[in-house]
Design a protein around this motif. Structure first.
Motif, PDB file in Angstrom:
ATOM      1  N   ASP A 298       0.788  -1.229   0.000  1.00  0.00           N
ATOM      2  CA  ASP A 298       0.000   0.000   0.000  1.00  0.00           C
ATOM      3  C   ASP A 298       0.821   1.282   0.000  1.00  0.00           C
ATOM      4  N   GLY A 299       2.133   1.190  -0.289  1.00  0.00           N
ATOM      5  CA  GLY A 299       2.966   2.388  -0.337  1.00  0.00           C
ATOM      6  C   GLY A 299       3.392   2.911   1.015  1.00  0.00           C
ATOM      7  N   PHE A 300       3.374   2.040   2.043  1.00  0.00           N
ATOM      8  CA  PHE A 300       3.780   2.450   3.383  1.00  0.00           C
ATOM      9  C   PHE A 300       4.774   1.446   3.959  1.00  0.00           C
ATOM     10  N   TYR A 301       5.669   1.962   4.802  1.00  0.00           N
ATOM     11  CA  TYR A 301       6.475   1.111   5.668  1.00  0.00           C
ATOM     12  C   TYR A 301       5.879   1.246   7.058  1.00  0.00           C
ATOM     13  N   GLU A 302       5.512   0.113   7.629  1.00  0.00           N
ATOM     14  CA  GLU A 302       4.831   0.105   8.925  1.00  0.00           C
ATOM     15  C   GLU A 302       5.773  -0.410  10.009  1.00  0.00           C
ATOM     16  N   ILE A 303       5.965   0.390  11.057  1.00  0.00           N
ATOM     17  CA  ILE A 303       6.702  -0.072  12.232  1.00  0.00           C
ATOM     18  C   ILE A 303       5.679  -0.679  13.186  1.00  0.00           C
ATOM     19  N   VAL A 304       5.881  -1.940  13.524  1.00  0.00           N
ATOM     20  CA  VAL A 304       4.942  -2.680  14.359  1.00  0.00           C
ATOM     21  C   VAL A 304       5.354  -2.673  15.824  1.00  0.00           C
ATOM     22  N   TRP A 305       6.681  -2.743  16.049  1.00  0.00           N
ATOM     23  CA  TRP A 305       7.235  -2.809  17.412  1.00  0.00           C
ATOM     24  C   TRP A 305       8.658  -2.269  17.382  1.00  0.00           C
ATOM     25  N   PRO A 306       9.124  -1.541  18.377  1.00  0.00           N
ATOM     26  CA  PRO A 306       8.552  -1.273  19.700  1.00  0.00           C
ATOM     27  C   PRO A 306       7.572  -0.105  19.741  1.00  0.00           C
ATOM     28  N   GLU A 307       7.358   0.519  18.618  1.00  0.00           N
ATOM     29  CA  GLU A 307       6.371   1.584  18.510  1.00  0.00           C
ATOM     30  C   GLU A 307       5.506   1.286  17.302  1.00  0.00           C
ATOM     31  N   LYS A 308       4.445   2.047  17.134  1.00  0.00           N
ATOM     32  CA  LYS A 308       3.570   1.854  15.977  1.00  0.00           C
ATOM     33  C   LYS A 308       3.579   3.133  15.150  1.00  0.00           C
ATOM     34  N   LYS A 309       3.877   2.949  13.856  1.00  0.00           N
ATOM     35  CA  LYS A 309       3.995   4.107  12.984  1.00  0.00           C
ATOM     36  C   LYS A 309       3.890   3.647  11.537  1.00  0.00           C
ATOM     37  N   LYS A 310       3.320   4.501  10.691  1.00  0.00           N
ATOM     38  CA  LYS A 310       3.273   4.239   9.258  1.00  0.00           C
ATOM     39  C   LYS A 310       3.930   5.392   8.538  1.00  0.00           C
ATOM     40  N   ILE A 311       4.820   5.043   7.588  1.00  0.00           N
ATOM     41  CA  ILE A 311       5.569   6.048   6.846  1.00  0.00           C
ATOM     42  C   ILE A 311       5.343   5.809   5.359  1.00  0.00           C
ATOM     43  N   ALA A 312       4.941   6.830   4.650  1.00  0.00           N
ATOM     44  CA  ALA A 312       4.747   6.715   3.203  1.00  0.00           C
ATOM     45  C   ALA A 312       6.099   6.582   2.516  1.00  0.00           C
ATOM     46  N   ILE A 313       6.207   5.617   1.599  1.00  0.00           N
ATOM     47  CA  ILE A 313       7.447   5.395   0.852  1.00  0.00           C
ATOM     48  C   ILE A 313       7.108   5.241  -0.626  1.00  0.00           C
ATOM     49  N   GLY A 314       8.140   5.287  -1.467  1.00  0.00           N
ATOM     50  CA  GLY A 314       7.950   5.079  -2.895  1.00  0.00           C
ATOM     51  C   GLY A 314       7.595   3.635  -3.202  1.00  0.00           C
ATOM     52  N   LYS A 315       6.951   3.413  -4.336  1.00  0.00           N
ATOM     53  CA  LYS A 315       6.468   2.073  -4.658  1.00  0.00           C
ATOM     54  C   LYS A 315       7.593   1.071  -4.890  1.00  0.00           C
ATOM     55  N   ASN A 316       8.804   1.557  -5.193  1.00  0.00           N
ATOM     56  CA  ASN A 316       9.931   0.657  -5.443  1.00  0.00           C
ATOM     57  C   ASN A 316      10.934   0.639  -4.296  1.00  0.00           C
ATOM     58  N   GLU A 317      10.546   1.147  -3.133  1.00  0.00           N
ATOM     59  CA  GLU A 317      11.452   1.201  -1.989  1.00  0.00           C
ATOM     60  C   GLU A 317      11.333  -0.057  -1.135  1.00  0.00           C
ATOM     61  N   THR A 318      12.497  -0.560  -0.699  1.00  0.00           N
ATOM     62  CA  THR A 318      12.576  -1.715   0.188  1.00  0.00           C
ATOM     63  C   THR A 318      13.449  -1.360   1.375  1.00  0.00           C
ATOM     64  N   ILE A 319      13.001  -1.690   2.587  1.00  0.00           N
ATOM     65  CA  ILE A 319      13.765  -1.365   3.784  1.00  0.00           C
ATOM     66  C   ILE A 319      15.102  -2.115   3.811  1.00  0.00           C
ATOM     67  N   LEU A 320      16.163  -1.419   4.187  1.00  0.00           N
ATOM     68  CA  LEU A 320      17.476  -2.034   4.369  1.00  0.00           C
ATOM     69  C   LEU A 320      17.780  -2.236   5.850  1.00  0.00           C
ATOM     70  N   PHE A 321      17.684  -1.155   6.625  1.00  0.00           N
ATOM     71  CA  PHE A 321      17.953  -1.238   8.056  1.00  0.00           C
ATOM     72  C   PHE A 321      17.546   0.071   8.720  1.00  0.00           C
ATOM     73  N   ARG A 322      17.574   0.043  10.034  1.00  0.00           N
ATOM     74  CA  ARG A 322      17.329   1.238  10.841  1.00  0.00           C
ATOM     75  C   ARG A 322      18.624   1.628  11.529  1.00  0.00           C
TER      76      ARG A 322
END
Length: 216
Positions: free
Chosen positions: A143-167
């Protein structure tokens, strides 16, 4: 002349490198075909049964095997992430409908559960995975979002071709791919609080031990 060390305790499995450490390798339970977490969830939902997936650990250079988990039906143990001396595993128990975040300390051979969540807290298991540092459970849906589930809850809009690498603290690093016409990638750094882009540059990032990253 090469030196071949026979690994005892497991066989017929290929040791995979764990990013961030030269000491530890992950080896999938022998005799079990690989499927990702989302596929395992789909199998369980359709049939009510998943045969289970488990990982063992192999230490370099001695080849000693550590087995923090035993294979269990309807339980998916994901490949661990290295977190400054601790190996963190994401475990999903489909029958109990639970997500567990565990920590294995090799020097003590100690396994503990550091967080437990209801599986219903996520829409599905698509791209659900652990990232460091600090340890974070996140999910990239369709859906065009990166969702943090734990330890906090947050949704961040990202590009359709973006993939998480690390924090890295308050920064989230993503890889964004293009084909125009040749394939290439860019590294996108976003603020974890606002989702705004802090930096964007062409290239690739590779995680090495001791919190070192190669940028090419």
């Amino acid at each position: 002349m090469i030196k071949i060390i026979k690994i005892t305790g497991i066989s017929d499995t290929y040791p995979e490198e764990i990013e961030g450490t030269y000491e530890w390798y992950a080896a999938k339970e022998p005799g079990h075909d690989f499927c990702d977490l989302y596929e395992a969830e789909y199998i369980y939902e359709k049939t009510g049964f998943f045969k289970g997936l488990n990982y063992h650990l192999i230490h370099y250079p001695d080849g000693e095997v550590h087995s923090p988990f035993q294979l269990q039906e309807n339980v998916y143990v994901d490949k661990p992430v290295w977190n400054d001396g601790v190996l963190n595993f994401l475990v999903v128990d489909f029958r109990a409908q639970l997500i567990k975040i565990t920590a294995y300390t090799p020097i003590m051979r100690k396994l503990e559960t550091i967080a437990e969540l209801a599986l219903s807290e996520v829409e599905d298991c698509y791209n659900l995975m652990l990232e460091t540092t600090p340890l974070t459970l996140g999910r990239s849906g369709h859906d065009g979002f990166y969702e943090i589930v734990w330890p906090e809850k947050k949704k961040i809009a990202i590009g359709k071709n973006e993939t998480i690498l690390f924090r890295d603290g308050d920064r989230l690093y993503f890889s964004e791919w293009y084909e125009d016409p040749d394939y290439h990638e860019t590294v996108v750094v976003r603020d974890i609080h606002t989702g705004k882009i802090i930096e964007k540059s062409k290239g690739y990032l590779r995680r090495l031990p001791n919190n070192v990253y190669w940028k090419t």
